[in-house]
Design a protein around this motif. Structure first.
Motif, PDB file in Angstrom:
ATOM      1  N   ALA A 271      21.655 -69.976  -7.010  1.00 27.65           N
ATOM      2  CA  ALA A 271      20.603 -69.312  -7.777  1.00 27.65           C
ATOM      3  C   ALA A 271      20.638 -67.803  -7.557  1.00 27.65           C
ATOM      4  CB  ALA A 271      19.238 -69.872  -7.382  1.00 27.65           C
ATOM      5  N   ARG A 272      20.825 -67.384  -6.301  1.00 26.30           N
ATOM      6  CA  ARG A 272      20.897 -65.951  -6.015  1.00 26.30           C
ATOM      7  C   ARG A 272      22.092 -65.308  -6.711  1.00 26.30           C
ATOM      8  NH1 ARG A 272      19.180 -67.474  -0.705  1.00 26.30           N
ATOM      9  NH2 ARG A 272      21.347 -67.591  -0.033  1.00 26.30           N
ATOM     10  N   THR A 273      23.229 -66.022  -6.665  1.00 26.21           N
ATOM     11  CA  THR A 273      24.428 -65.494  -7.316  1.00 26.21           C
ATOM     12  C   THR A 273      24.230 -65.380  -8.819  1.00 26.21           C
ATOM     13  OG1 THR A 273      25.803 -66.492  -5.592  1.00 26.21           O
ATOM     14  CG2 THR A 273      26.900 -65.836  -7.634  1.00 26.21           C
ATOM     15  N   GLY A 274      23.616 -66.436  -9.429  1.00 28.23           N
ATOM     16  CA  GLY A 274      23.364 -66.405 -10.868  1.00 28.23           C
ATOM     17  C   GLY A 274      22.405 -65.305 -11.265  1.00 28.23           C
ATOM     18  N   ALA A 275      21.337 -65.134 -10.475  1.00 29.48           N
ATOM     19  CA  ALA A 275      20.359 -64.081 -10.769  1.00 29.48           C
ATOM     20  C   ALA A 275      21.000 -62.702 -10.658  1.00 29.48           C
ATOM     21  CB  ALA A 275      19.167 -64.192  -9.815  1.00 29.48           C
ATOM     22  N   ALA A 276      21.837 -62.524  -9.647  1.00 27.89           N
ATOM     23  CA  ALA A 276      22.510 -61.224  -9.501  1.00 27.89           C
ATOM     24  C   ALA A 276      23.441 -60.946 -10.674  1.00 27.89           C
ATOM     25  CB  ALA A 276      23.297 -61.208  -8.187  1.00 27.89           C
ATOM     26  N   ALA A 277      24.149 -61.993 -11.127  1.00 26.24           N
ATOM     27  CA  ALA A 277      25.046 -61.821 -12.269  1.00 26.24           C
ATOM     28  C   ALA A 277      24.263 -61.485 -13.536  1.00 26.24           C
ATOM     29  CB  ALA A 277      25.874 -63.087 -12.481  1.00 26.24           C
ATOM     30  N   GLU A 278      23.135 -62.174 -13.751  1.00 32.07           N
ATOM     31  CA  GLU A 278      22.316 -61.897 -14.935  1.00 32.07           C
ATOM     32  C   GLU A 278      21.741 -60.486 -14.888  1.00 32.07           C
ATOM     33  OE1 GLU A 278      19.358 -64.898 -15.208  1.00 32.07           O
ATOM     34  OE2 GLU A 278      20.767 -66.498 -15.756  1.00 32.07           O
ATOM     35  N   ALA A 279      21.290 -60.080 -13.695  1.00 34.06           N
ATOM     36  CA  ALA A 279      20.745 -58.725 -13.564  1.00 34.06           C
ATOM     37  C   ALA A 279      21.821 -57.674 -13.827  1.00 34.06           C
ATOM     38  CB  ALA A 279      20.159 -58.532 -12.160  1.00 34.06           C
ATOM     39  N   LYS A 280      23.025 -57.926 -13.338  1.00 36.45           N
ATOM     40  CA  LYS A 280      24.122 -56.992 -13.565  1.00 36.45           C
ATOM     41  C   LYS A 280      24.456 -56.894 -15.043  1.00 36.45           C
ATOM     42  CE  LYS A 280      28.902 -56.037 -12.233  1.00 36.45           C
ATOM     43  NZ  LYS A 280      30.068 -56.509 -11.444  1.00 36.45           N
ATOM     44  N   LYS A 281      24.500 -58.068 -15.718  1.00 39.09           N
ATOM     45  CA  LYS A 281      24.814 -58.074 -17.148  1.00 39.09           C
ATOM     46  C   LYS A 281      23.729 -57.369 -17.951  1.00 39.09           C
ATOM     47  CE  LYS A 281      26.309 -61.080 -20.907  1.00 39.09           C
ATOM     48  NZ  LYS A 281      25.478 -60.392 -21.910  1.00 39.09           N
ATOM     49  N   ALA A 282      22.440 -57.635 -17.584  1.00 32.87           N
ATOM     50  CA  ALA A 282      21.337 -56.975 -18.287  1.00 32.87           C
ATOM     51  C   ALA A 282      21.410 -55.457 -18.107  1.00 32.87           C
ATOM     52  CB  ALA A 282      19.996 -57.500 -17.763  1.00 32.87           C
ATOM     53  N   LYS A 283      21.766 -55.018 -16.907  1.00 34.95           N
ATOM     54  CA  LYS A 283      21.891 -53.587 -16.652  1.00 34.95           C
ATOM     55  C   LYS A 283      23.024 -52.990 -17.480  1.00 34.95           C
ATOM     56  CE  LYS A 283      22.537 -50.227 -12.931  1.00 34.95           C
ATOM     57  NZ  LYS A 283      22.761 -50.053 -11.469  1.00 34.95           N
ATOM     58  N   GLU A 284      24.143 -53.713 -17.548  1.00 36.73           N
ATOM     59  CA  GLU A 284      25.274 -53.218 -18.347  1.00 36.73           C
ATOM     60  C   GLU A 284      24.908 -53.147 -19.829  1.00 36.73           C
ATOM     61  OE1 GLU A 284      28.392 -55.901 -17.418  1.00 36.73           O
ATOM     62  OE2 GLU A 284      28.898 -54.946 -15.497  1.00 36.73           O
TER      63      GLU A 284
END
Length: 294
Positions: free
Chosen positions: A94-107
């Motif tokens: 879950a932490r890994t997925g949330a970090a990936a989503e946050a990174k994508k949203a930022k990009e």
């Protein structure tokens, strides 16, 4: 027949160490007793030995229950460890997925901001280019108007008729009586024609081009641009207008639009490319101020 024929498997079941120790102890005691009895019977001088019955202690050990309990505890510990491991893995996922989503949203947000910035820069560049083009066109027209000012005067013809002399830029004198009517009539005659930026007639006009053409009917040469036309005469109140007065919108000296007051609370102006030259009530688009040249 084999002694083990009645056993399903020739392999003997494993006994626990505690049971083997107890049985070894019992067997040792029995062998010791038998040895003592044999020795006594072998000696001729020995006295008869009274028969003795040995009572072996009864071991009441619930080894099966202990083993079963230990196995149960071990299985429960294993299950709890597996559950904890699964929960840990899920949390990490879950932490890994949330970090990936946050990174994508930022990009995505950065890409959108970059695109908007680029679009704004392009729009600003085009607007600056348009302003430069309009300024260049107006400067060219103003230069042409100034160069033609010398030919604007009309000399006396053979019929003996003469018109007012051409006026220099920025110095306009009052024309002869009746000039206001000539200005108003000309302006009204242009209603319905097209608005074209930089147009000075006869088929199309812009706002200052129409005002300048109308005033030329009275022998008066006005500056080409609306900014200068808004300062060409004496300021008058909007409540004391007379036909032929110049109306302006914006600040005096930097007006962005001009028109001719034709009386009856109306004006004629080259409004824009959509409406062309129209006659409108002052309430339609109230001007900022007015100047009187006549």
């Amino acid at each position: 027949m084999s002694h083990t024929a009645h056993i399903p498997s020739h392999r003997k079941p494993r006994r626990s160490a505690s049971k083997l120790a107890v049985r070894a102890g019992v067997a040792g005691g029995v062998l010791s007793t038998l040895a003592m009895a044999g020795t006594a019977s072998a000696s001729p001088t020995a006295e008869p030995v009274a028969e003795t019955t040995l009572e072996m202690p009864v071991l009441n050990l619930d080894l099966g229950a202990d083993v079963s309990s230990a196995v149960t505890v071990a299985a429960e510990n294993t299950r709890l460890a597996a559950v904890e491991g699964e929960l840990t893995a899920q949390e990490e996922s879950a932490r890994t997925g949330a970090a990936a989503e946050a990174k994508k949203a930022k990009e995505d947000a950065q890409q959108k901001a970059d695109a908007e910035k680029k679009a704004k820069q392009e729009a600003d560049r085009k607007e600056a280019a348009d302003r430069a083009n309009r300024s260049s066109a107006r400067s060219t027209l103003a230069t042409a108007s100034a160069s033609d000012s010398g030919s604007g005067s009309k000399s006396t013809s053979g019929s003996g008729k003469s018109t007012a002399p051409s006026q220099g830029t920025g110095t306009v004198t009052a024309p002869a009586t009746g000039s206001a009517a000539a200005i108003v009539n000309f302006a009204r005659a242009q209603v319905g024609k097209a608005y074209v930026l930089g147009g000075t007639g006869p088929s199309s006009f812009d706002c200052s081009g129409l005002v300048g053409a109308a005033y030329r009917q009275a022998g008066i040469t006005l500056p080409r641009m609306s900014q200068q036309q808004s300062t060409a005469g004496t300021s008058v109140s909007l409540s004391a207008l007379q036909p032929g007065d110049i109306l302006y919108w914006g600040s005096k000296g930097s007006a962005y639009h001009v028109a001719v007051y034709v009386g009856g609370g109306k004006f004629v102006g080259a409004q824009n490319s959509s409406t062309g030259i129209v006659e409108r009530s002052l309430s339609y688009d109230k001007p900022t101020g007015a100047v009187r040249v006549l």
